[in-house]
Each structure stands twice: as C-alpha cells, then as structure tokens.
Design a protein around this motif. Structure first.
Motif, short mmCIF file in Angstrom:
data_model
loop_
_atom_site.label_atom_id
_atom_site.label_comp_id
_atom_site.label_asym_id
_atom_site.label_seq_id
_atom_site.Cartn_x
_atom_site.Cartn_y
_atom_site.Cartn_z
N THR A 46 0.83 -1.20 0.00
CA THR A 46 0.00 0.00 0.00
C THR A 46 0.87 1.25 0.00
OG1 THR A 46 -1.73 -1.18 1.23
CG2 THR A 46 -1.83 1.22 1.23
N ALA A 47 1.93 1.24 0.80
CA ALA A 47 2.83 2.39 0.86
C ALA A 47 3.53 2.63 -0.47
CB ALA A 47 3.86 2.19 1.97
N LEU A 48 3.82 1.55 -1.19
CA LEU A 48 4.55 1.66 -2.46
C LEU A 48 3.65 1.97 -3.65
CD1 LEU A 48 6.92 -1.44 -2.08
CD2 LEU A 48 7.52 0.96 -1.73
N LEU A 49 2.35 1.87 -3.47
CA LEU A 49 1.40 1.91 -4.59
C LEU A 49 1.56 3.14 -5.48
CD1 LEU A 49 -0.97 0.32 -5.82
CD2 LEU A 49 -2.50 1.66 -4.37
N GLY A 50 1.73 4.30 -4.90
CA GLY A 50 1.84 5.53 -5.68
C GLY A 50 3.23 5.83 -6.18
N ASP A 51 4.18 4.90 -5.98
CA ASP A 51 5.57 5.09 -6.38
C ASP A 51 6.12 6.40 -5.82
OD1 ASP A 51 7.96 4.34 -7.57
OD2 ASP A 51 7.46 5.24 -9.51
N PRO A 52 5.94 6.64 -4.50
CA PRO A 52 6.30 7.94 -3.91
C PRO A 52 7.80 8.09 -3.69
CG PRO A 52 5.55 6.45 -2.20
CD PRO A 52 5.38 5.71 -3.49
N LYS A 53 8.22 9.34 -3.56
CA LYS A 53 9.62 9.65 -3.28
C LYS A 53 9.93 9.67 -1.79
CE LYS A 53 10.92 10.12 -7.53
NZ LYS A 53 11.84 9.12 -8.12
N VAL A 54 8.88 9.73 -0.97
CA VAL A 54 9.04 9.73 0.48
C VAL A 54 8.30 8.53 1.06
CG1 VAL A 54 8.60 10.98 2.65
CG2 VAL A 54 9.27 12.24 0.58
N LEU A 55 8.97 7.74 1.88
CA LEU A 55 8.37 6.54 2.47
C LEU A 55 8.59 6.52 3.97
CD1 LEU A 55 9.61 4.31 -0.39
CD2 LEU A 55 7.22 4.32 0.34
N MET A 56 7.52 6.16 4.70
CA MET A 56 7.57 6.08 6.15
C MET A 56 7.05 4.73 6.61
SD MET A 56 6.07 9.90 6.92
CE MET A 56 5.76 9.48 8.63
N PHE A 57 7.81 4.06 7.44
CA PHE A 57 7.42 2.74 7.93
C PHE A 57 7.51 2.70 9.45
CE2 PHE A 57 9.42 2.03 3.75
CZ PHE A 57 8.38 1.41 3.08
N ASP A 58 6.42 2.31 10.10
CA ASP A 58 6.40 2.16 11.56
C ASP A 58 6.41 0.67 11.89
OD1 ASP A 58 6.24 2.63 14.25
OD2 ASP A 58 4.17 3.32 14.25
N GLU A 59 7.51 0.19 12.46
CA GLU A 59 7.69 -1.23 12.80
C GLU A 59 7.39 -2.15 11.62
OE1 GLU A 59 9.01 -2.06 15.54
OE2 GLU A 59 8.79 -0.26 16.76
N PRO A 60 8.08 -1.98 10.51
CA PRO A 60 7.75 -2.74 9.30
C PRO A 60 8.06 -4.23 9.37
CG PRO A 60 9.77 -1.52 8.96
CD PRO A 60 9.21 -1.06 10.28
N VAL A 61 8.94 -4.67 10.29
CA VAL A 61 9.31 -6.09 10.31
C VAL A 61 8.47 -6.91 11.29
CG1 VAL A 61 11.66 -5.60 9.56
CG2 VAL A 61 11.16 -5.76 12.01
N ASN A 62 7.47 -6.29 11.92
CA ASN A 62 6.59 -7.03 12.83
C ASN A 62 5.96 -8.22 12.12
OD1 ASN A 62 6.97 -5.54 15.10
ND2 ASN A 62 4.97 -4.55 15.12
N GLY A 63 6.13 -9.41 12.70
CA GLY A 63 5.49 -10.59 12.15
C GLY A 63 6.21 -11.25 11.00
N LEU A 64 7.33 -10.66 10.56
CA LEU A 64 8.06 -11.26 9.45
C LEU A 64 9.05 -12.31 9.94
CD1 LEU A 64 8.85 -8.13 7.23
CD2 LEU A 64 7.02 -9.79 6.96
N ASP A 65 9.22 -13.36 9.15
CA ASP A 65 10.20 -14.39 9.48
C ASP A 65 11.58 -13.88 9.05
OD1 ASP A 65 10.25 -14.59 6.72
OD2 ASP A 65 9.13 -16.47 6.66
N PRO A 66 12.66 -14.63 9.37
CA PRO A 66 14.01 -14.15 9.02
C PRO A 66 14.17 -13.79 7.55
CG PRO A 66 14.18 -15.96 10.56
CD PRO A 66 12.73 -15.85 10.21
N GLU A 67 13.58 -14.59 6.65
CA GLU A 67 13.68 -14.28 5.23
C GLU A 67 12.97 -12.96 4.93
OE1 GLU A 67 12.34 -13.69 1.27
OE2 GLU A 67 10.97 -14.31 2.89
N GLY A 68 11.83 -12.75 5.58
CA GLY A 68 11.08 -11.52 5.38
C GLY A 68 11.81 -10.30 5.92
N ILE A 69 12.48 -10.47 7.05
CA ILE A 69 13.24 -9.36 7.63
C ILE A 69 14.39 -8.97 6.71
CG2 ILE A 69 14.79 -8.74 9.53
CD1 ILE A 69 12.99 -10.40 11.38
N LEU A 70 15.08 -9.97 6.16
CA LEU A 70 16.15 -9.68 5.21
C LEU A 70 15.59 -8.99 3.97
CD1 LEU A 70 19.10 -9.96 4.33
CD2 LEU A 70 18.55 -12.24 3.45
#
Length: 306
Positions: free
Chosen positions: A140-164
């Motif tokens: 959703t954050a990437l949808l508009g191909d924006p130049k500014v991106l903000m992520f709050d705790e983006p790795v919550n719930g991700l496995d090691p592969e997802g975190i990488l």
C-alpha cells in the motif's frame, strides 16, 4: 525530504512531542528510535497530517502534507498494517486505493509482485498472517511510487527471510534517491539497515547522527584480552589506571585504556597474549545507555526486591 522545526504536541498537560527539529534526507535510510512513549508515533502522525501540531511545523518536500495535490504519489506510509477491510482481497484493497487516487491499475500487480503476495492476491485479507498483513501494508505504501516513504515497525510478524527482504527493500529504495524513515524497536535490524539515526526520549531529540557516530559516542571503550597470566595483566592494567573484569570464558574485559596501551603494557612486562581485540559495542547497547533516563515504564525483574 521531511523537515520539522520546533514540532510540538500537547495533550492537555502532557507534552508528547517537545520542540523537535530534524531533517530526513533523501538517499539514505533514517532510523527513528526511542523507548515506548517517547513520541515516535505521534511525530509520524503529525508528518502525515493525522494530528495537528500544537506548535512548530513539519513539511514534506517543502509543503505540509495536507496541502499535497496527490499525496499517495508523494508519500507512502505504513503506520498500522491492520487498517485493512478483512473482507477484501489484497488485490481489491489495492485496486480501490489505486482507483480513488487516480493511479494506474498496473501498479496493483507491480506492488503485489514486489512484496511477494501475487499468489494470494485474490484471498481475503482477514485470513492473512501478521507477516502477510505487513507485506500488504508495505504494498500500500509503495502503490503511488512515492519519493518519500515512512514505515512504523515494518518487520513485525516477518520471518528471518522476510526481515532480510524488507532490509534490502529499504536500502534499495534509498539507493534510488528516495527519502526513507523507519521506526523500529529491533536495534539489531536498525544497525544493519539505517544510515542515519534520530533518537528521541520523552518527546525530545537526544541524538541526530550516523549509526557509527551514535555507537562511538554512547559506548565505553573496551578491549578483550586473553593471556595465560590473567592476574599479572590485571595488576598491570589496574596500576596504569584501567579496569579489568574476568569474563566467564577466561578472557579479560579491559576498560579505560586504549588497545595500543594494553598491548604496550603487556609487552613491557613480558606478559604473553593469546588474544587482544577491540570490543565493539552494538547499537542496542549504545541505545540502552543513552535512553536509560528516558524510559517511561520500568518493569521489575522477577525475584528482585522492591
């Protein structure tokens, strides 16, 4: 670019954010750190126009967020991955946003592919795991191909592969010249991801520097030494004004003396060394040292006397 000047937010008598001034520059990943209750989420909400500042101002590419003509094309944000209608599929959630923000339909398929959700794009999001929900929020954050991106705790719930994956994604976005602001409690991850740090405590800025500068400023110099004569080396180090602590594995942890000085002392006194190495502090250790007086909630250690 994100710029804040004197940014302040009060809720009655409580000051959540206290005169913050900072710049988040393009081309690097900026980590936004602080203990629980430090004011990180409130600051991010003010950047996005969700909360109005009590005083001060914050702009995105020189303008307040609420005045942007096409906000999704300029700013992408992940604040709450659960803010999705559970009855909609990932595809239709993104399609609805694309159509309501005048974005091309092809962007839906593109971002689903980027986050690895193409295979489940037609499934209802209420059946998604926490990690899948995070990936959809990032899409959703990437949808508009924006130049500014903000992520709050983006790795919550991700496995090691997802975190990488998210680490590499953020660094690649910054390498494209985008502005990337990331709030996280995972210090080990920020150490590998962020180039610059903004650290706040009780609503106030307490550090604005590179990761390397932050660690160097907020961690004690330490040297690890191993010798068949630990007692002699301890005595020599202590006499020279240093401190030596015996580690469980038999090595000595020496502080208050630089590594070359420890080596010279051992040589001058004929003490054989099997190991002599600088002990590098981690971002987590430096963070805990700097913010120890800014933690709002302290939990008791089990068995500790109150």
């Amino acid at each position: 670019m994100i710029e804040a000047v004197g940014l302040t937010k009060r809720y009655g008598e409580r000051v959540a954010v206290d005169r913050l001034s900072f710049t988040v520059r393009p081309g690097q990943v900026t980590g936004f750190l602080g203990p629980n209750g430090a004011g990180k989420s409130t600051t991010m909400r003010m950047i996005l126009g969700l909360d109005a500042p009590t005083a001060g101002r914050v702009t995105v590419n020189g303008r307040p967020f609420v005045t942007l003509d096409n906000p999704m094309r300029e700013v992408g944000a992940l604040l709450d991955a659960k803010a999705i209608h559970g009855g909609r599929s990932a595809y239709h959630h993104l399609l609805c946003l694309a159509q309501s923000n005048n974005l091309p339909r092809r962007r839906v398929d593109e971002v689903l592919d980027v986050v690895g959700l193409t295979a489940v794009a037609r499934k209802r999001s209420k059946g998604f795991s926490l990690g899948m929900g995070q990936r959809l929020g990032i899409a959703t954050a990437l949808l508009g191909d924006p130049k500014v991106l903000m992520f709050d705790e983006p790795v919550n719930g991700l496995d090691p592969e997802g975190i990488l994956w998210i680490r590499n994604l953020m660094r690649s976005l910054a390498a494209e010249g985008r502005t990337v602001l990331v709030s996280s409690h995972l210090m080990s991850e920020m150490e590998h991801t962020a180039d610059h740090l903004l650290v706040i405590g009780r609503g106030r800025m307490i550090a604005d520097c590179t990761v390397r500068e932050f660690i160097d400023r907020n961690s004690a110099l330490a040297v690890r030494a191993r010798t068949p004569e630990p007692e002699r080396l301890t005595a020599v180090v202590t006499a020279a004004g240093g401190k030596a602590v015996h580690e469980p594995d038999g090595a000595l942890l020496i502080t208050e003396l630089p590594l070359p000085r420890v080596g010279d002392l051992a040589f001058d006194h004929g003490i054989r060394l099997h190991e002599l190495a600088p002990l590098q502090a981690s971002l987590e250790q430096a963070f805990m040292e700097l913010t120890k007086d800014s933690v709002e909630y302290h939990a008791a250690i089990p068995g500790e006397q109150q």
